[in-house]
Write a protein that holds these residues in place. Structure first.
Motif, PDB file in Angstrom:
ATOM      1  N   GLN A   1     -28.305  35.846 -25.558  1.00 25.93           N
ATOM      2  CA  GLN A   1     -27.700  34.524 -25.385  1.00 25.93           C
ATOM      3  C   GLN A   1     -26.870  34.476 -24.105  1.00 25.93           C
ATOM      4  OE1 GLN A   1     -28.030  31.752 -27.407  1.00 25.93           O
ATOM      5  NE2 GLN A   1     -29.622  32.925 -28.455  1.00 25.93           N
TER       6      GLN A   1
ATOM      7  N   ARG B   1     -29.024  34.061 -21.133  1.00 27.54           N
ATOM      8  CA  ARG B   1     -29.560  32.701 -21.018  1.00 27.54           C
ATOM      9  C   ARG B   1     -28.537  31.728 -20.468  1.00 27.54           C
ATOM     10  NH1 ARG B   1     -34.339  33.768 -20.422  1.00 27.54           N
ATOM     11  NH2 ARG B   1     -35.675  34.237 -22.211  1.00 27.54           N
TER      12      ARG B   1
ATOM     13  N   GLU C   1     -31.340  31.997 -16.513  1.00 29.03           N
ATOM     14  CA  GLU C   1     -31.764  31.256 -17.712  1.00 29.03           C
ATOM     15  C   GLU C   1     -33.252  31.406 -17.988  1.00 29.03           C
ATOM     16  OE1 GLU C   1     -30.403  29.946 -15.029  1.00 29.03           O
ATOM     17  OE2 GLU C   1     -28.810  28.523 -15.476  1.00 29.03           O
ATOM     18  N   GLN C   2     -34.062  31.529 -16.929  1.00 28.82           N
ATOM     19  CA  GLN C   2     -35.517  31.535 -17.107  1.00 28.82           C
ATOM     20  C   GLN C   2     -36.127  32.924 -16.990  1.00 28.82           C
ATOM     21  OE1 GLN C   2     -37.242  28.817 -17.902  1.00 28.82           O
ATOM     22  NE2 GLN C   2     -35.441  27.491 -17.804  1.00 28.82           N
ATOM     23  N   VAL C   3     -35.290  33.951 -16.829  1.00 26.65           N
ATOM     24  CA  VAL C   3     -35.845  35.309 -16.699  1.00 26.65           C
ATOM     25  C   VAL C   3     -36.565  35.700 -17.988  1.00 26.65           C
ATOM     26  CG1 VAL C   3     -35.208  37.751 -16.588  1.00 26.65           C
ATOM     27  CG2 VAL C   3     -34.159  36.112 -15.047  1.00 26.65           C
ATOM     28  N   PRO C   4     -37.788  36.180 -17.889  1.00 27.65           N
ATOM     29  CA  PRO C   4     -38.478  36.586 -19.124  1.00 27.65           C
ATOM     30  C   PRO C   4     -37.710  37.713 -19.814  1.00 27.65           C
ATOM     31  CG  PRO C   4     -39.983  36.607 -17.245  1.00 27.65           C
ATOM     32  CD  PRO C   4     -38.614  36.362 -16.698  1.00 27.65           C
TER      33      PRO C   4
ATOM     34  N   ARG D   1     -39.944  32.200 -34.780  1.00 26.37           N
ATOM     35  CA  ARG D   1     -39.444  30.826 -34.867  1.00 26.37           C
ATOM     36  C   ARG D   1     -38.576  30.437 -33.675  1.00 26.37           C
ATOM     37  NH1 ARG D   1     -38.847  29.008 -40.749  1.00 26.37           N
ATOM     38  NH2 ARG D   1     -37.154  27.766 -39.895  1.00 26.37           N
ATOM     39  N   GLY D   2     -38.485  31.311 -32.698  1.00 29.70           N
ATOM     40  CA  GLY D   2     -37.796  30.915 -31.471  1.00 29.70           C
ATOM     41  C   GLY D   2     -36.288  30.980 -31.544  1.00 29.70           C
ATOM     42  N   TRP D   3     -35.740  31.640 -32.538  1.00 29.11           N
ATOM     43  CA  TRP D   3     -34.290  31.623 -32.667  1.00 29.11           C
ATOM     44  C   TRP D   3     -33.599  32.558 -31.701  1.00 29.11           C
ATOM     45  CZ3 TRP D   3     -32.224  36.318 -33.914  1.00 29.11           C
ATOM     46  CH2 TRP D   3     -33.097  37.261 -34.481  1.00 29.11           C
TER      47      TRP D   3
ATOM     48  N   ALA E   1     -34.488  33.051 -28.426  1.00 30.54           N
ATOM     49  CA  ALA E   1     -34.621  32.621 -27.028  1.00 30.54           C
ATOM     50  C   ALA E   1     -35.260  33.721 -26.183  1.00 30.54           C
ATOM     51  CB  ALA E   1     -33.264  32.230 -26.446  1.00 30.54           C
ATOM     52  N   HIS E   2     -36.183  34.444 -26.799  1.00 29.36           N
ATOM     53  CA  HIS E   2     -36.845  35.523 -26.072  1.00 29.36           C
ATOM     54  C   HIS E   2     -38.287  35.110 -25.829  1.00 29.36           C
ATOM     55  CE1 HIS E   2     -38.098  35.931 -30.163  1.00 29.36           C
ATOM     56  NE2 HIS E   2     -39.093  36.709 -29.780  1.00 29.36           N
ATOM     57  N   ASP E   3     -38.986  35.888 -25.055  1.00 26.87           N
ATOM     58  CA  ASP E   3     -40.379  35.554 -24.766  1.00 26.87           C
ATOM     59  C   ASP E   3     -41.368  36.336 -25.608  1.00 26.87           C
ATOM     60  OD1 ASP E   3     -38.595  35.091 -22.353  1.00 26.87           O
ATOM     61  OD2 ASP E   3     -40.398  33.938 -21.864  1.00 26.87           O
TER      62      ASP E   3
ATOM     63  N   ARG F   1     -47.197  38.955 -17.256  1.00 28.60           N
ATOM     64  CA  ARG F   1     -46.096  38.053 -16.903  1.00 28.60           C
ATOM     65  C   ARG F   1     -45.720  38.172 -15.433  1.00 28.60           C
ATOM     66  NH1 ARG F   1     -42.412  34.841 -19.716  1.00 28.60           N
ATOM     67  NH2 ARG F   1     -44.050  34.985 -21.259  1.00 28.60           N
TER      68      ARG F   1
ATOM     69  N   GLN G   1     -27.257  31.222 -33.160  1.00 28.21           N
ATOM     70  CA  GLN G   1     -27.081  30.969 -31.735  1.00 28.21           C
ATOM     71  C   GLN G   1     -28.170  30.076 -31.181  1.00 28.21           C
ATOM     72  OE1 GLN G   1     -25.045  34.278 -29.389  1.00 28.21           O
ATOM     73  NE2 GLN G   1     -26.080  35.325 -31.050  1.00 28.21           N
ATOM     74  N   GLN G   2     -29.260  29.948 -31.906  1.00 30.10           N
ATOM     75  CA  GLN G   2     -30.313  29.051 -31.448  1.00 30.10           C
ATOM     76  C   GLN G   2     -29.861  27.597 -31.535  1.00 30.10           C
ATOM     77  OE1 GLN G   2     -33.626  28.549 -34.423  1.00 30.10           O
ATOM     78  NE2 GLN G   2     -32.352  30.016 -35.521  1.00 30.10           N
TER      79      GLN G   2
ATOM     80  N   SER H   1     -40.584  30.471 -20.469  1.00 32.47           N
ATOM     81  CA  SER H   1     -39.721  30.958 -21.551  1.00 32.47           C
ATOM     82  C   SER H   1     -39.457  29.871 -22.577  1.00 32.47           C
ATOM     83  CB  SER H   1     -38.380  31.417 -20.990  1.00 32.47           C
ATOM     84  OG  SER H   1     -38.565  32.496 -20.120  1.00 32.47           O
ATOM     85  N   PRO H   2     -39.536  30.223 -23.837  1.00 29.94           N
ATOM     86  CA  PRO H   2     -39.193  29.242 -24.870  1.00 29.94           C
ATOM     87  C   PRO H   2     -37.684  29.068 -24.888  1.00 29.94           C
ATOM     88  CG  PRO H   2     -39.619  31.374 -25.885  1.00 29.94           C
ATOM     89  CD  PRO H   2     -39.828  31.564 -24.410  1.00 29.94           C
ATOM     90  N   ASN H   3     -37.199  28.329 -23.923  1.00 27.59           N
ATOM     91  CA  ASN H   3     -35.749  28.258 -23.788  1.00 27.59           C
ATOM     92  C   ASN H   3     -35.171  27.283 -24.803  1.00 27.59           C
ATOM     93  OD1 ASN H   3     -33.126  28.231 -22.960  1.00 27.59           O
ATOM     94  ND2 ASN H   3     -33.621  28.277 -20.792  1.00 27.59           N
ATOM     95  N   VAL H   4     -34.797  27.811 -25.948  1.00 27.61           N
ATOM     96  CA  VAL H   4     -34.303  26.921 -26.999  1.00 27.61           C
ATOM     97  C   VAL H   4     -32.938  26.352 -26.674  1.00 27.61           C
ATOM     98  CG1 VAL H   4     -35.598  28.081 -28.790  1.00 27.61           C
ATOM     99  CG2 VAL H   4     -33.305  28.851 -28.250  1.00 27.61           C
ATOM    100  N   LEU H   5     -32.346  26.823 -25.578  1.00 29.90           N
ATOM    101  CA  LEU H   5     -31.016  26.327 -25.271  1.00 29.90           C
ATOM    102  C   LEU H   5     -31.038  25.075 -24.413  1.00 29.90           C
ATOM    103  CD1 LEU H   5     -29.478  29.789 -24.411  1.00 29.90           C
ATOM    104  CD2 LEU H   5     -29.439  28.599 -26.594  1.00 29.90           C
TER     105      LEU H   5
END
Lengths: 143, 342, 294
Positions: free
Chosen positions: A70, A73, A79-82, A102-104, A106-108, A127, B19-20, C2-6
């Motif tokens: 987090q 990010r 923010e966009q770094v894999p 489920r994307g919680w 914020a990782h790739d 990548r 945190q999501q 990136s799946p940037n959920v933020l």
């Protein structure tokens, strides 16, 4: 095509594992920087400006990596770094059944330990493109 | 309301997973005191805190906020930062009660404040139970329990939290970490009741508020106001740390050499002499005693006339921050003619 | 990617800050400036956006917040009546930073105006009855909106009486307009000055309160709207109470320091009421009921 090597920051508190992954990736032409905990991992990433981050989520504190991802990010420029997450979370915490798909986080991509190194390399290459001066080897898996 | 149980041992996982939904802020140590700050690692969180220096209002009514930028062609609203998603983790019931009071001022009526509204929408509130200290009197102010204004609330049941789900967002949070939660069993309910009873008996400060409006009207000319006026420094600390003080000043700033700048609002207090001064110089509350009387009057009686309850929540922040030890409960009990029992 | 959920999604809450923001001043142009008395000029404005110009409507006694970029914002009573909506007239006293800045401006310059705010006069309660309007000096500024409202809706009201007093003829606002009312049969207009050194004054020379001697007011059927400096209030209230007026039939327009106009900044508080929400029109009953009123 860049003449510079692609930079990877590896954040993991397991020295043996880190050494093995570092050697493997450097063999394949990547420049690897390592930090042993979440906070210094974020600091390192701010300095090095990597093309990709490999992060273990369970380190000193068992949620350390979650918070570190987090922080990454929310760092301007990162923010966009894999971010590829490597984890033993499901073996270490069997009752924790939250699935990362489920994307919680914020990782790739998410890699369970024990890590299949060729699969990891394939994802990294897909990548970032190939590393410079890559050698063809078959190191198997590292636990 | 939906209720669940979260073992205390899994709270850190929960904080990690949510945190999501936004950047997690929690009370962290700052010297001997506590403050809400962005959480960088779980061990920094101090959920056993008694109070933070500044209340959660700083997230909804920032100390300084740009409302507009302007040029010679007019004013343009500023929206920077309003869409930032945050999660406040570990807000005490009294502070949630305080936010509900701010909601009545800033959201209700014909002119809802769009800046406050946007922040209220984007900052989630997760409440947590607490143990009162010697400066807490939220129970007297009926602010020790809330049934709205939060997305989730954790009540202490011993080795687990009784989780109240307040909103759809809170529900989404619970669902995102569903494997961490368990259903509530009858013995859990008994544990909660026992804890709640024990907590009620821990309060050391008590003040009767039922007929405060009448007492205030009768004591409008009491000598106590002169006495307080002498003591009070008009530093404004009580207003800054108060969860329900919302007075603000508005200023246009100017960029040198251009007809351009911004219109900002910033925290103000009725204790400052400029508060009631009009153009032309007349000041309707010239004396310090008038100003401190007004502050008490507005908080403990005036608000009652408009909203049915005092806007004081009994958090004790003004008690600990006043440099000359003006103690609100002492003042109220003196007005009432009751000896203050410490 | 990136799946940037933020990354925040666009939100209606943010749109509400951009559009429909109650604090946003609307551009208006100065279309007229008229010096009435020293440091009290009449400014006429027209909104730039034709939609706002068309839809702006106010109650007599309400005010607007006037913005001058760089100087700030100040509340000003509306002097024009809602029955004449094409222009907005503000009688502005030069008293502080914002009004100073306004006085330096010319026709065609741009200002910001938002509103209207405040409760305004309770005209729904006043219709069918008589209305007494008593103004002293600069107090005519807010009262004028009520004056023309009653004249333009003449059939809705009973007897209309206007009392306007000043120290001398030069201190009276809208002098010509007031004079033109004297001969109208539909309103009993009494104009008085304390002194007339020039000898040109055609009307009464006496105190404002003494104009009551020339008027025929029935306290049971009349609402009295009073506006002026504190000394005016004191003497007029004395006369009204002596006449037997009930305290909630006496209406006053009060001013306070304001920063928001919508009951949030706290500056205009009188006791536990906000001048911008519960006022600026208060009854005499409010005045004695709330502490620190006059």
């Amino acid at each position: 095509m860049s003449s510079e090597r692609k930079r990877i920051v590896l954040v993991d508190d397991d020295d043996d594992f880190a050494a093995a992954v570092t050697a493997f990736l450097e063999l394949h032409g990547f420049e690897v920087h390592r930090a042993a905990d979440g906070r210094s991992g974020v600091t390192l990433a701010k300095m090095v400006r990597p093309d990709l981050v490999l992060m273990d989520v369970i380190m000193g504190e068992r949620t350390e990596g979650f918070f570190a991802v987090q922080n990454l990010r929310r760092t301007p420029g990162l923010e966009q770094v894999p971010v590829f997450v490597i984890s033993s979370v499901y073996s270490a915490e069997p009752q924790f059944k939250v699935t990362p798909e489920r994307g919680w986080l914020a990782h790739d991509e998410f890699f369970q330990k024990p890590v299949d190194l060729p699969a990891l390399l394939k994802s990294i290459t897909a990548r970032l493109g190939g590393g410079e001066g890559a050698l063809a080897t078959n190191p198997g898996t590292i636990k | 309301m939906k209720t669940l149980k979260l073992p205390k041992s899994k709270l850190d996982f929960f904080a990690a997973v949510i945190q999501q939904f936004g950047e997690v802020h929690a009370p962290v140590a700052r010297g001997d005191e506590f403050a809400f700050e962005r959480l960088e690692r779980w061990s920094d969180a101090r959920l056993d805190y008694n109070r933070t220096i500044l209340p959660p209002k700083k997230y909804f009514l920032p100390p300084r906020e740009e409302m507009f930028t302007y040029t010679a062609d007019g004013y343009v609203p500023s929206t920077e930062g309003l869409d930032q998603k945050l999660v406040l983790f570990g807000v005490h019931a009294c502070d949630v009660y305080g936010l509900n009071i701010l909601d009545e001022v800033f959201l209700d009526g014909p002119h809802p404040d769009p800046y406050y509204k946007a922040r209220r929408r984007n900052v989630a509130v997760i409440g947590i139970d607490c143990i009162p200290d010697e400066n807490c009197f939220c129970r007297s102010m009926r602010a020790d329990f809330v049934d709205k204004g939060f997305d989730l609330f954790f009540y202490d049941m011993g080795d687990a939290f009784f989780t109240l789900v307040g909103t759809a967002l809170g529900d989404d949070m619970v669902l995102s970490a569903a494997s961490l939660f368990e259903p509530v069993a009858p013995q859990d309910v008994a544990a909660y009741k026992a804890h709640s009873q024990a907590k009620a008996e821990m309060f050391k400060l008590d003040v009767e508020i039922r007929d405060l409006p009448e007492i205030f009207e009768m004591e409008y000319t009491s000598a106590i106001w002169e006495e307080l006026g002498e003591k009070c420094l008009a530093c404004g600390a009580c207003s800054m740390v108060c969860p329900t003080c919302y007075c603000y000043d508005v200023q246009d700033t100017v960029k040198l050499g251009e007809c351009a700048g911004s219109r900002e609002r910033c925290w103000d207090t009725c204790l400052f002499s400029s508060h009631a001064r009009v153009a032309g110089g007349e000041n309707f509350r010239e004396e310090q005693s008038d100003r401190i009387k007004f502050r008490f009057y507005h908080k403990q009686r005036g608000f009652v006339a408009e909203y049915g309850r005092p806007s004081c929540i009994g958090c004790g922040r003004c008690i600990v921050s006043c440099p000359v030890d003006i103690h609100v409960v002492e003042v109220l009990n003196r007005l009432r003619g009751v000896a203050h029992v410490a | 990617m990136s799946p940037n959920v933020l990354a925040p999604a666009p939100q209606p809450a943010i749109e509400a800050v951009r559009l429909g923001n109650p604090y946003a001043p609307h551009n208006a142009r100065i279309v007229g400036v008229q010096r009435m008395v020293e440091d009290n000029h009449l400014f006429t404005f027209r909104f730039v956006d034709p939609e706002i110009a068309r839809s702006f409507s106010h109650r007599p006694g309400q005010f607007i917040m006037l913005s001058i970029p760089g100087a700030g914002e100040a509340p000003i009573s509306i002097s024009s009546s809602p029955t004449r909506p094409h222009v907005l007239e503000l009688c502005v006293r030069r008293a502080g930073r914002v009004t100073d800045a306004l006085y330096r401006m010319r026709v065609n310059d741009l200002v910001g105006i938002r509103g209207p705010y405040g409760n305004g006069f309770p005209v729904e309660e006043m219709v069918g009855g008589d209305v007494l309007m008593a103004a002293g000096g600069l107090g005519m500024a807010p009262l004028r909106s009520l004056l023309w409202y009653t004249l333009d809706n003449r059939s809705q009201f009973g007897k209309l009486t206007l009392m306007y007093g000043g120290r001398n003829p030069e201190s009276m606002l809208y002098r010509n307009e007031m004079s033109s009312l004297v001969d109208r049969p539909d309103i009993h207009t009494l104009l008085g000055v304390d002194a007339d050194p020039s000898g040109t004054w055609k009307y009464h020379v006496c105190r404002l309160a003494d104009l009551f001697d020339f008027a025929d007011i029935d306290p049971r059927t009349t609402h009295a709207a009073v506006c002026g400096p504190p000394i005016v209030y004191r003497f007029i209230l004395q006369r009204l109470l002596k006449l037997g007026f009930s305290k909630d039939r006496i209406l006053m327009s009060l001013e306070r320091h304001m920063k928001c106009g919508v009951g949030k900044c706290g500056h205009c508080s009188i006791g536990y009421k906000y001048t911008c929400i519960h006022g600026p029109i208060f009854t005499y009953w409010d005045a004695i009921n709330l502490p620190e009123m006059i």
